[in-house]
Design a protein around this motif. Structure first.
Motif, PDB file in Angstrom:
ATOM      1  N   GLU A 197       0.743  -1.023   0.172  1.00 19.45           N
ATOM      2  CA  GLU A 197      -0.047   0.064   0.001  1.00 19.45           C
ATOM      3  C   GLU A 197       0.811   1.137   0.010  1.00 19.45           C
ATOM      4  OE1 GLU A 197      -3.885   1.811   2.031  1.00 19.45           O
ATOM      5  OE2 GLU A 197      -2.886   0.346   3.238  1.00 19.45           O
ATOM      6  N   ILE A 198       0.478   2.256  -0.913  1.00 17.86           N
ATOM      7  CA  ILE A 198       1.021   3.637  -0.844  1.00 17.86           C
ATOM      8  C   ILE A 198       0.112   4.657  -0.423  1.00 17.86           C
ATOM      9  CG2 ILE A 198       2.050   5.367  -2.293  1.00 17.86           C
ATOM     10  CD1 ILE A 198       2.939   3.375  -4.049  1.00 17.86           C
ATOM     11  N   VAL A 199       0.296   5.297   0.791  1.00 15.47           N
ATOM     12  CA  VAL A 199      -0.464   6.302   0.918  1.00 15.47           C
ATOM     13  C   VAL A 199       0.126   7.666   0.555  1.00 15.47           C
ATOM     14  CG1 VAL A 199      -1.571   7.564   3.078  1.00 15.47           C
ATOM     15  CG2 VAL A 199      -1.282   5.170   3.167  1.00 15.47           C
ATOM     16  N   HIS A 200      -0.920   8.366  -0.465  1.00 20.39           N
ATOM     17  CA  HIS A 200      -0.292   9.407  -1.128  1.00 20.39           C
ATOM     18  C   HIS A 200      -1.426  10.239  -1.282  1.00 20.39           C
ATOM     19  CE1 HIS A 200       2.088  11.687  -3.985  1.00 20.39           C
ATOM     20  NE2 HIS A 200       1.271  11.888  -4.760  1.00 20.39           N
ATOM     21  N   ALA A 201      -1.478  11.501  -0.965  1.00 22.42           N
ATOM     22  CA  ALA A 201      -2.546  12.303  -0.968  1.00 22.42           C
ATOM     23  C   ALA A 201      -2.927  13.218  -2.363  1.00 22.42           C
ATOM     24  CB  ALA A 201      -2.370  13.518  -0.090  1.00 22.42           C
ATOM     25  N   ASP A 202      -1.998  13.181  -3.084  1.00 23.97           N
ATOM     26  CA  ASP A 202      -1.975  14.066  -4.368  1.00 23.97           C
ATOM     27  C   ASP A 202      -1.989  13.357  -5.648  1.00 23.97           C
ATOM     28  OD1 ASP A 202      -2.480  15.863  -6.104  1.00 23.97           O
ATOM     29  OD2 ASP A 202      -0.457  17.250  -5.739  1.00 23.97           O
ATOM     30  N   PHE A 203      -3.263  12.671  -6.085  1.00 22.73           N
ATOM     31  CA  PHE A 203      -3.234  12.056  -7.345  1.00 22.73           C
ATOM     32  C   PHE A 203      -2.847  12.762  -8.406  1.00 22.73           C
ATOM     33  CE2 PHE A 203      -4.825   8.905  -4.380  1.00 22.73           C
ATOM     34  CZ  PHE A 203      -4.936   7.653  -5.176  1.00 22.73           C
ATOM     35  N   TYR A 204      -2.878  14.010  -8.370  1.00 28.75           N
ATOM     36  CA  TYR A 204      -2.622  15.086  -9.654  1.00 28.75           C
ATOM     37  C   TYR A 204      -0.980  14.997  -9.728  1.00 28.75           C
ATOM     38  CZ  TYR A 204      -7.343  16.121  -9.397  1.00 28.75           C
ATOM     39  OH  TYR A 204      -8.905  16.197  -9.457  1.00 28.75           O
ATOM     40  N   ASN A 205      -0.267  14.513  -8.632  1.00 26.47           N
ATOM     41  CA  ASN A 205       1.196  14.624  -8.835  1.00 26.47           C
ATOM     42  C   ASN A 205       1.756  13.279  -8.261  1.00 26.47           C
ATOM     43  OD1 ASN A 205       4.068  15.207  -8.807  1.00 26.47           O
ATOM     44  ND2 ASN A 205       3.882  16.593  -7.135  1.00 26.47           N
ATOM     45  N   LEU A 206       2.072  12.284  -9.238  1.00 26.97           N
ATOM     46  CA  LEU A 206       2.474  10.976  -8.460  1.00 26.97           C
ATOM     47  C   LEU A 206       4.050  10.892  -8.629  1.00 26.97           C
ATOM     48  CD1 LEU A 206      -0.018   8.680 -10.495  1.00 26.97           C
ATOM     49  CD2 LEU A 206      -0.169   9.552  -8.028  1.00 26.97           C
ATOM     50  N   MET A 207       4.745  12.096  -8.993  1.00 27.61           N
ATOM     51  CA  MET A 207       6.193  12.175  -9.108  1.00 27.61           C
ATOM     52  C   MET A 207       6.776  11.607  -8.035  1.00 27.61           C
ATOM     53  SD  MET A 207       8.645  15.046 -10.564  1.00 27.61           S
ATOM     54  CE  MET A 207       7.555  15.315 -12.019  1.00 27.61           C
ATOM     55  N   PRO A 208       6.316  11.948  -6.691  1.00 30.97           N
ATOM     56  CA  PRO A 208       7.035  11.467  -5.537  1.00 30.97           C
ATOM     57  C   PRO A 208       6.880   9.981  -5.376  1.00 30.97           C
ATOM     58  CG  PRO A 208       5.685  13.358  -5.256  1.00 30.97           C
ATOM     59  CD  PRO A 208       5.361  13.023  -6.305  1.00 30.97           C
ATOM     60  N   VAL A 209       6.148   9.112  -5.878  1.00 34.81           N
ATOM     61  CA  VAL A 209       5.894   7.661  -5.692  1.00 34.81           C
ATOM     62  C   VAL A 209       6.207   7.065  -7.034  1.00 34.81           C
ATOM     63  CG1 VAL A 209       4.345   8.089  -3.860  1.00 34.81           C
ATOM     64  CG2 VAL A 209       3.596   7.855  -6.060  1.00 34.81           C
ATOM     65  N   GLU A 210       6.596   7.556  -8.008  1.00 34.21           N
ATOM     66  CA  GLU A 210       6.674   7.182  -9.539  1.00 34.21           C
ATOM     67  C   GLU A 210       7.644   5.659  -9.463  1.00 34.21           C
ATOM     68  OE1 GLU A 210       7.852   9.442 -12.591  1.00 34.21           O
ATOM     69  OE2 GLU A 210       5.925  10.471 -12.617  1.00 34.21           O
ATOM     70  N   ASP A 211       8.617   5.737  -8.555  1.00 32.97           N
ATOM     71  CA  ASP A 211       9.539   4.745  -8.632  1.00 32.97           C
ATOM     72  C   ASP A 211       8.973   3.366  -7.983  1.00 32.97           C
ATOM     73  OD1 ASP A 211       9.375   5.931  -6.011  1.00 32.97           O
ATOM     74  OD2 ASP A 211      11.644   5.268  -5.421  1.00 32.97           O
ATOM     75  N   GLN A 212       7.875   3.586  -7.172  1.00 33.75           N
ATOM     76  CA  GLN A 212       7.290   2.320  -6.664  1.00 33.75           C
ATOM     77  C   GLN A 212       5.996   1.824  -7.552  1.00 33.75           C
ATOM     78  OE1 GLN A 212       6.243   3.124  -2.206  1.00 33.75           O
ATOM     79  NE2 GLN A 212       6.861   5.075  -2.901  1.00 33.75           N
ATOM     80  N   LEU A 213       5.883   2.519  -8.565  1.00 33.64           N
ATOM     81  CA  LEU A 213       4.871   2.056  -9.461  1.00 33.64           C
ATOM     82  C   LEU A 213       5.318   1.275 -11.023  1.00 33.64           C
ATOM     83  CD1 LEU A 213       2.962   5.487  -9.741  1.00 33.64           C
ATOM     84  CD2 LEU A 213       2.477   3.764  -8.300  1.00 33.64           C
ATOM     85  N   VAL A 214       6.501   0.970 -10.719  1.00 30.14           N
ATOM     86  CA  VAL A 214       7.102   0.168 -11.915  1.00 30.14           C
ATOM     87  C   VAL A 214       7.089  -1.219 -11.742  1.00 30.14           C
ATOM     88  CG1 VAL A 214       9.433  -0.041 -13.447  1.00 30.14           C
ATOM     89  CG2 VAL A 214       8.790   2.427 -12.311  1.00 30.14           C
ATOM     90  N   GLY A 215       6.857  -2.022 -12.838  1.00 28.86           N
ATOM     91  CA  GLY A 215       6.954  -3.629 -12.689  1.00 28.86           C
ATOM     92  C   GLY A 215       5.494  -4.099 -12.619  1.00 28.86           C
ATOM     93  N   TYR A 216       4.672  -3.462 -12.859  1.00 30.66           N
ATOM     94  CA  TYR A 216       3.011  -3.920 -12.791  1.00 30.66           C
ATOM     95  C   TYR A 216       2.478  -3.895 -14.327  1.00 30.66           C
ATOM     96  CZ  TYR A 216       3.370  -3.137  -7.839  1.00 30.66           C
ATOM     97  OH  TYR A 216       3.901  -3.432  -6.592  1.00 30.66           O
TER      98      TYR A 216
END
Length: 228
Positions: free
Chosen positions: A51-70
């Motif tokens: 699970e990633i808790v991230h408040a701003d869905f309009y800016n995914l840059m801070p969590v982009e590295d966790q979205l790779v490989g799906y």
């Protein structure tokens, strides 16, 4: 993609549809990993689940590295148009969805993107009402460089037994489901069928990118494993 294990990103898991899709994916043997992205913690724990808790869905840059490989995204995040002005509805339906999808397409070009739209959506995208906004969202998602994009159009959705995020009014109108299913099956589907249909099209594709209620039912029945 038959035989290949699914690694799915699911949005909206703190709502009824996303929670139900998540639960089905966690139970399905062909899904090996599930990543949920929420504005607040879901409270769920499972060996397959991240699970990633991230408040701003309009800016995914801070969590982009966790979205790779799906290789799949089951996009269940959305708002009702009831009581919402047109600008807010457009922002939270079209801009948010397409923005997230653009990021995921760049990171995972082999991804199948399944978008939960709704019965009655207008593919011609004429006007400014909810049906047109949903139609525009569907159309522009299908232009993105994913492996596959599918727009799911359920009508009345029956939640999975034991869900914590199911709307309370389902307790009072649940009796309508078997009646509606008998009279007009295409508008009455179960969340189990929706999730199983998503898994099925991810693995095997489908002959049309718009998945209506009757398609959801057929695909759900043909899924490898049934969890009613």
């Amino acid at each position: 993609m038959a035989g290949k294990k699914i690694r799915a990103i699911i949005t909206g898991a703190t709502g009824m549809v996303g929670e139900g899709v998540m639960l089905q994916c966690l139970r399905h043997p062909n899904v090996e990993a599930v990543l949920i992205i929420n504005r607040k913690a879901s409270g769920y724990k499972h060996p397959k689940l991240t699970e990633i808790v991230h408040a701003d869905f309009y800016n995914l840059m801070p969590v982009e590295d966790q979205l790779v490989g799906y290789n799949a995204c089951y996009f269940c995040l959305g708002i009702s148009s009831v009581g919402v002005n047109k600008d807010d509805y457009y922002k939270n339906t079209y801009l948010l969805t397409v923005g997230v999808a653009q990021t995921l397409a760049a990171l995972n070009p082999d991804m199948t993107f399944c978008y939960v739209s709704g019965a009655g959506t207008d593919s011609n995208a004429k006007g400014t009402g909810w049906a047109a906004v949903k139609g525009k969202t569907e159309n522009d998602l299908m232009k993105l460089p994913f492996k596959q994009v599918f727009a799911f159009r359920p009508g009345f959705i029956k939640p999975i037994k034991g869900q914590t995020k199911a709307h309370s009014f389902y307790k009072y109108i649940g009796w309508l489901f078997p009646v509606g299913r008998a009279v007009y099956a295409g508008w009455f589907v179960t969340l189990a069928e929706v999730a199983q249909a998503m898994i099925k099209v991810t693995q095997d594709g489908y002959h049309t990118p718009v998945i209506e209620g009757k398609d959801i039912i057929a695909l759900g029945k043909n899924s490898l494993t049934s969890f009613r």
